[in-house]
Design a protein around this motif. Structure first.
Motif, short mmCIF file in Angstrom:
data_model
loop_
_atom_site.label_atom_id
_atom_site.label_comp_id
_atom_site.label_asym_id
_atom_site.label_seq_id
_atom_site.Cartn_x
_atom_site.Cartn_y
_atom_site.Cartn_z
N UNK A 133 0.87 -1.19 0.00
CA UNK A 133 0.00 0.00 0.00
C UNK A 133 0.91 1.24 0.00
N UNK A 134 0.66 2.14 -0.92
CA UNK A 134 1.41 3.40 -0.97
C UNK A 134 0.45 4.54 -1.31
N UNK A 135 1.03 5.74 -1.39
CA UNK A 135 0.18 6.92 -1.61
C UNK A 135 -0.59 6.83 -2.91
N UNK A 136 0.03 6.27 -3.91
CA UNK A 136 -0.62 6.17 -5.22
C UNK A 136 -1.85 5.27 -5.16
N UNK A 137 -1.73 4.15 -4.49
CA UNK A 137 -2.87 3.24 -4.38
C UNK A 137 -3.99 3.88 -3.57
N UNK A 138 -3.62 4.59 -2.50
CA UNK A 138 -4.62 5.30 -1.70
C UNK A 138 -5.32 6.37 -2.53
N UNK A 139 -4.51 7.09 -3.32
CA UNK A 139 -5.10 8.12 -4.18
C UNK A 139 -6.02 7.50 -5.22
N UNK A 140 -5.62 6.37 -5.76
CA UNK A 140 -6.48 5.67 -6.73
C UNK A 140 -7.79 5.24 -6.08
N UNK A 141 -7.72 4.78 -4.85
CA UNK A 141 -8.93 4.39 -4.12
C UNK A 141 -9.83 5.59 -3.88
N UNK A 142 -9.22 6.71 -3.49
CA UNK A 142 -10.01 7.92 -3.25
C UNK A 142 -10.63 8.43 -4.54
N UNK A 143 -9.91 8.29 -5.63
CA UNK A 143 -10.42 8.75 -6.93
C UNK A 143 -11.67 7.99 -7.33
N UNK A 144 -11.84 6.76 -6.82
CA UNK A 144 -13.03 5.98 -7.16
C UNK A 144 -14.31 6.68 -6.73
N UNK A 145 -14.23 7.50 -5.68
CA UNK A 145 -15.42 8.20 -5.23
C UNK A 145 -15.91 9.22 -6.25
N UNK A 146 -15.02 9.64 -7.15
CA UNK A 146 -15.44 10.59 -8.18
C UNK A 146 -16.36 9.94 -9.20
N UNK A 147 -16.38 8.62 -9.24
CA UNK A 147 -17.23 7.94 -10.21
C UNK A 147 -18.71 7.95 -9.80
N UNK A 148 -18.96 8.10 -8.51
CA UNK A 148 -20.37 8.06 -8.07
C UNK A 148 -21.19 9.22 -8.64
N UNK A 149 -20.71 10.47 -8.59
CA UNK A 149 -21.50 11.53 -9.23
C UNK A 149 -21.67 11.31 -10.74
N UNK A 150 -20.64 10.79 -11.40
CA UNK A 150 -20.78 10.49 -12.83
C UNK A 150 -21.86 9.45 -13.04
N UNK A 151 -21.86 8.42 -12.22
CA UNK A 151 -22.88 7.39 -12.33
C UNK A 151 -24.27 7.93 -12.07
N UNK A 153 1.38 3.66 -11.62
CA UNK A 153 2.50 4.15 -10.82
C UNK A 153 2.49 3.52 -9.44
N UNK A 154 1.29 3.25 -8.90
CA UNK A 154 1.21 2.63 -7.57
C UNK A 154 1.79 1.23 -7.53
N UNK A 155 1.57 0.48 -8.59
CA UNK A 155 2.12 -0.87 -8.65
C UNK A 155 3.50 -0.89 -9.30
N UNK A 156 3.98 0.29 -9.69
CA UNK A 156 5.33 0.44 -10.23
C UNK A 156 5.57 -0.46 -11.45
N UNK A 157 4.61 -0.38 -12.39
CA UNK A 157 4.70 -1.15 -13.63
C UNK A 157 4.75 -0.17 -14.80
N UNK A 158 5.92 0.33 -15.09
CA UNK A 158 6.06 1.37 -16.12
C UNK A 158 5.49 0.97 -17.48
N UNK A 159 5.67 -0.27 -17.96
CA UNK A 159 5.08 -0.61 -19.27
C UNK A 159 3.56 -0.47 -19.31
N UNK A 160 2.91 -0.50 -18.17
CA UNK A 160 1.45 -0.39 -18.15
C UNK A 160 0.95 1.02 -18.41
N UNK A 161 1.85 1.97 -18.57
CA UNK A 161 1.42 3.31 -18.95
C UNK A 161 0.78 3.32 -20.34
N UNK A 162 0.97 2.26 -21.09
CA UNK A 162 0.29 2.17 -22.39
C UNK A 162 -1.23 2.12 -22.21
#
Lengths: 83, 126
Positions: A1-19, A50-59
């Motif tokens: 668990x790192x800041x990026x994963x936490x930020x990604x989790x928090x970003x999920x809340x932005x999908x509720x208003x879109x939904x 970036x959270x999982x540190x998989x640079x090729x996945x930026x594609x």
């Protein structure tokens, strides 16, 4: 668990208003909500990559950014006349 | 060398902006107003995430791709927003040009001689 994963989790809340907009609005509102969701998905993929540190996945977010534009234009074209 | 505090600040700013403006999108009354709320997300949020990636990741491949993602989102969202606005207008009004009777203020752009505009009134009010 790192800041990026936490930020990604928090970003999920932005999908509720879109939904909410996509479920409740007019056809035009739903397409606007879908376009915003496309942007959020792209950002979510960047954060997870970036959270999982998989640079090729930026594609994945790069592809998503391009395809969300294309799909948005297709839906907009249909919104204008046929939906 | 990573900068965890700076990275965290930029990340959480980006997430906060995305959440706030998505809430704003949901609160707005119609599609025309909702269209505006994607702009801060594709400009500020994307910029802050790109800066955070630059601070955290020294791999040139990651940096190039995040720059590409940022540019694509920033430029093409503007195109998509305008296309969506036009499509909504055409869908609702049945046409793109504005008529004087709609009460929308028109800017006189000096129409060519003999061109009286779409409603054949030369842009003059009814």
């Amino acid at each position: 668990m790192n800041t990026w994963i936490l930020a990604a989790t928090a970003m999920l809340f932005a999908f509720f208003p879109c939904g909410w907009v996509c479920f409740r609005g007019t056809v035009a509102d739903r397409i606007v909500g879908m376009e915003m969701a496309g942007v959020l998905v792209t950002l979510e993929l960047v954060l997870l990559t970036q959270g999982f540190n998989r640079t090729p996945f930026f594609d994945l977010p790069l592809t998503m950014a391009i395809l969300s534009l294309g799909s948005g234009m297709v839906f907009v074209r249909f919104l204008q006349r046929w939906i | 060398m990573t900068h965890p505090i700076l990275t965290g600040i930029f990340l959480w700013l980006a997430v906060g902006i995305a959440i706030v403006f998505t809430l704003g999108l949901a609160i707005m009354r119609d599609a025309y107003q909702r269209l505006h709320f994607s702009a801060p997300v594709v400009s500020l949020s994307v910029l802050f995430i790109a800066i955070a990636v630059f601070l955290e990741n020294s791999d040139p491949q990651a940096r190039i791709k995040i720059v590409l993602i940022s540019v694509i989102l920033f430029v093409m969202n503007a195109v998509l927003t305008h296309a969506t606005g036009k499509a909504i207008r055409v869908r609702e009004a049945g046409r793109w040009p504005v008529r004087v009777s709609e009460g929308i203020p028109l800017v006189n752009r000096g129409m060519p001689a003999g061109d009286k505009g779409p409603d054949n009134r030369g842009g003059k009010p009814t």
